[in-house]
Design a protein around this motif. Structure first.
Motif, PDB file in Angstrom:
ATOM      1  N   LYS A  22      71.299  -8.274  85.079  1.00 54.78           N
ATOM      2  CA  LYS A  22      70.224  -9.065  84.488  1.00 54.78           C
ATOM      3  C   LYS A  22      69.803  -8.431  83.170  1.00 54.78           C
ATOM      4  CE  LYS A  22      68.427 -10.514  88.906  1.00 54.78           C
ATOM      5  NZ  LYS A  22      67.311 -10.469  89.836  1.00 54.78           N
ATOM      6  N   PRO A  23      69.358  -9.247  82.221  1.00 52.24           N
ATOM      7  CA  PRO A  23      68.885  -8.671  80.960  1.00 52.24           C
ATOM      8  C   PRO A  23      67.641  -7.829  81.209  1.00 52.24           C
ATOM      9  CG  PRO A  23      68.456 -11.025  81.023  1.00 52.24           C
ATOM     10  CD  PRO A  23      69.270 -10.688  82.236  1.00 52.24           C
ATOM     11  N   VAL A  24      67.541  -6.716  80.513  1.00 46.27           N
ATOM     12  CA  VAL A  24      66.438  -5.788  80.708  1.00 46.27           C
ATOM     13  C   VAL A  24      65.295  -6.107  79.752  1.00 46.27           C
ATOM     14  CG1 VAL A  24      65.777  -3.365  80.608  1.00 46.27           C
ATOM     15  CG2 VAL A  24      67.990  -3.997  81.536  1.00 46.27           C
ATOM     16  N   LEU A  25      65.619  -6.438  78.505  1.00 45.84           N
ATOM     17  CA  LEU A  25      64.598  -6.756  77.517  1.00 45.84           C
ATOM     18  C   LEU A  25      64.575  -8.258  77.258  1.00 45.84           C
ATOM     19  CD1 LEU A  25      65.084  -3.914  74.891  1.00 45.84           C
ATOM     20  CD2 LEU A  25      63.323  -4.095  76.632  1.00 45.84           C
ATOM     21  N   LEU A  26      63.365  -8.831  77.281  1.00 51.07           N
ATOM     22  CA  LEU A  26      63.204 -10.263  77.054  1.00 51.07           C
ATOM     23  C   LEU A  26      62.348 -10.499  75.824  1.00 51.07           C
ATOM     24  CD1 LEU A  26      62.339 -11.370  80.705  1.00 51.07           C
ATOM     25  CD2 LEU A  26      64.584 -11.358  79.618  1.00 51.07           C
ATOM     26  N   ASP A  27      62.661 -11.553  75.076  1.00 51.51           N
ATOM     27  CA  ASP A  27      61.795 -11.923  73.957  1.00 51.51           C
ATOM     28  C   ASP A  27      60.555 -12.617  74.526  1.00 51.51           C
ATOM     29  OD1 ASP A  27      62.632 -14.485  74.637  1.00 51.51           O
ATOM     30  OD2 ASP A  27      63.868 -14.748  72.865  1.00 51.51           O
ATOM     31  N   VAL A  28      59.612 -12.967  73.650  1.00 51.39           N
ATOM     32  CA  VAL A  28      58.340 -13.540  74.104  1.00 51.39           C
ATOM     33  C   VAL A  28      58.565 -14.823  74.900  1.00 51.39           C
ATOM     34  CG1 VAL A  28      56.096 -14.426  73.372  1.00 51.39           C
ATOM     35  CG2 VAL A  28      57.120 -12.514  72.148  1.00 51.39           C
ATOM     36  N   GLU A  29      59.437 -15.690  74.404  1.00 56.26           N
ATOM     37  CA  GLU A  29      59.683 -16.963  75.084  1.00 56.26           C
ATOM     38  C   GLU A  29      60.255 -16.740  76.482  1.00 56.26           C
ATOM     39  OE1 GLU A  29      60.723 -16.281  71.935  1.00 56.26           O
ATOM     40  OE2 GLU A  29      59.327 -17.559  70.841  1.00 56.26           O
ATOM     41  N   SER A  30      61.224 -15.846  76.584  1.00 54.56           N
ATOM     42  CA  SER A  30      61.854 -15.580  77.882  1.00 54.56           C
ATOM     43  C   SER A  30      60.882 -14.891  78.829  1.00 54.56           C
ATOM     44  CB  SER A  30      63.101 -14.715  77.700  1.00 54.56           C
ATOM     45  OG  SER A  30      64.051 -15.385  76.903  1.00 54.56           O
ATOM     46  N   GLY A  62      47.760  -7.932  78.029  1.00 54.39           N
ATOM     47  CA  GLY A  62      49.043  -8.342  78.581  1.00 54.39           C
ATOM     48  C   GLY A  62      49.897  -7.167  79.005  1.00 54.39           C
ATOM     49  N   PRO A  63      51.114  -7.473  79.397  1.00 56.93           N
ATOM     50  CA  PRO A  63      52.046  -6.419  79.797  1.00 56.93           C
ATOM     51  C   PRO A  63      52.445  -5.567  78.598  1.00 56.93           C
ATOM     52  CG  PRO A  63      53.120  -8.570  79.827  1.00 56.93           C
ATOM     53  CD  PRO A  63      51.679  -8.813  79.522  1.00 56.93           C
ATOM     54  N   PRO A  64      52.842  -4.320  78.842  1.00 59.59           N
ATOM     55  CA  PRO A  64      53.327  -3.474  77.749  1.00 59.59           C
ATOM     56  C   PRO A  64      54.512  -4.146  77.058  1.00 59.59           C
ATOM     57  CG  PRO A  64      53.109  -2.198  79.765  1.00 59.59           C
ATOM     58  CD  PRO A  64      52.897  -3.645  80.128  1.00 59.59           C
ATOM     59  N   TYR A  65      54.631  -3.913  75.768  1.00 62.43           N
ATOM     60  CA  TYR A  65      55.719  -4.523  75.006  1.00 62.43           C
ATOM     61  C   TYR A  65      56.277  -3.521  74.005  1.00 62.43           C
ATOM     62  CZ  TYR A  65      52.145  -5.191  71.400  1.00 62.43           C
ATOM     63  OH  TYR A  65      51.159  -4.991  70.471  1.00 62.43           O
ATOM     64  N   ILE A  66      57.427  -3.858  73.483  1.00 58.41           N
ATOM     65  CA  ILE A  66      58.109  -3.039  72.487  1.00 58.41           C
ATOM     66  C   ILE A  66      58.162  -3.864  71.212  1.00 58.41           C
ATOM     67  CG2 ILE A  66      60.294  -1.937  71.871  1.00 58.41           C
ATOM     68  CD1 ILE A  66      60.820  -1.865  74.983  1.00 58.41           C
ATOM     69  N   TYR A  87      59.876  -7.465  75.842  1.00 54.58           N
ATOM     70  CA  TYR A  87      59.245  -7.022  77.081  1.00 54.58           C
ATOM     71  C   TYR A  87      60.324  -6.521  78.027  1.00 54.58           C
ATOM     72  CZ  TYR A  87      55.103  -9.558  75.533  1.00 54.58           C
ATOM     73  OH  TYR A  87      54.014 -10.000  74.822  1.00 54.58           O
ATOM     74  N   HIS A  88      60.085  -5.381  78.624  1.00 51.02           N
ATOM     75  CA  HIS A  88      61.003  -4.844  79.622  1.00 51.02           C
ATOM     76  C   HIS A  88      60.682  -5.526  80.952  1.00 51.02           C
ATOM     77  CE1 HIS A  88      63.156  -2.056  82.185  1.00 51.02           C
ATOM     78  NE2 HIS A  88      63.736  -1.581  81.092  1.00 51.02           N
ATOM     79  N   VAL A  89      61.696  -5.972  81.663  1.00 48.77           N
ATOM     80  CA  VAL A  89      61.511  -6.698  82.919  1.00 48.77           C
ATOM     81  C   VAL A  89      60.689  -5.873  83.910  1.00 48.77           C
ATOM     82  CG1 VAL A  89      62.699  -7.687  84.903  1.00 48.77           C
ATOM     83  CG2 VAL A  89      63.577  -8.090  82.623  1.00 48.77           C
ATOM     84  N   ASP A  90      60.924  -4.581  83.990  1.00 56.30           N
ATOM     85  CA  ASP A  90      60.163  -3.733  84.915  1.00 56.30           C
ATOM     86  C   ASP A  90      58.677  -3.729  84.564  1.00 56.30           C
ATOM     87  OD1 ASP A  90      62.496  -3.123  86.253  1.00 56.30           O
ATOM     88  OD2 ASP A  90      62.767  -1.182  85.263  1.00 56.30           O
TER      89      ASP A  90
END
Length: 99
Positions: A29-37, A58-62, A70-73
């Motif tokens: 599965k992808p680990v990093l998601l963009d804002v839309e995903s 919101g959740p932590p972001y990079i 955003y990291h899925v974890d």
């Protein structure tokens, strides 16, 4: 003839290696998601994700340059922090018991 057999063995080896990589990629599965995903993953609107990020709620972001990821974890952990148990009416019961 020997050269042809060595060439075929090399091709077969490369194909097996490629097949193993494809199987790994399909199950990964992808680990990093963009804002839309990330919004889709959480079941939220993109505009709400942006609002949460601006308000530091919101959740932590990079952020690298203009890209936000955003990291899925991190998404899963942030979502778990909102997990609640059903306690409807318990505050009323406590207030009545104290009277």
């Amino acid at each position: 003839m020997v050269e042809d057999e060595n060439g075929l063995e090399l091709i077969l080896c490369c194909l097996e290696d490629l097949a193993a990589k494809v199987k790994l990629a399909i199950g990964h599965k992808p680990v990093l998601l963009d804002v839309e995903s990330a919004a889709q993953y959480l079941g939220l609107k993109v505009s709400y994700m942006n609002k949460l990020r601006r308000g530091n709620d919101g959740p932590p972001y990079i952020k690298v340059g203009d890209s936000v990821r955003y990291h899925v974890d991190d998404l899963n952990e942030w979502l778990r922090s909102y997990k609640r148990r059903g306690n409807f009416g318990k505050e009323t019961q406590k207030a009545e018991a104290g009277s």
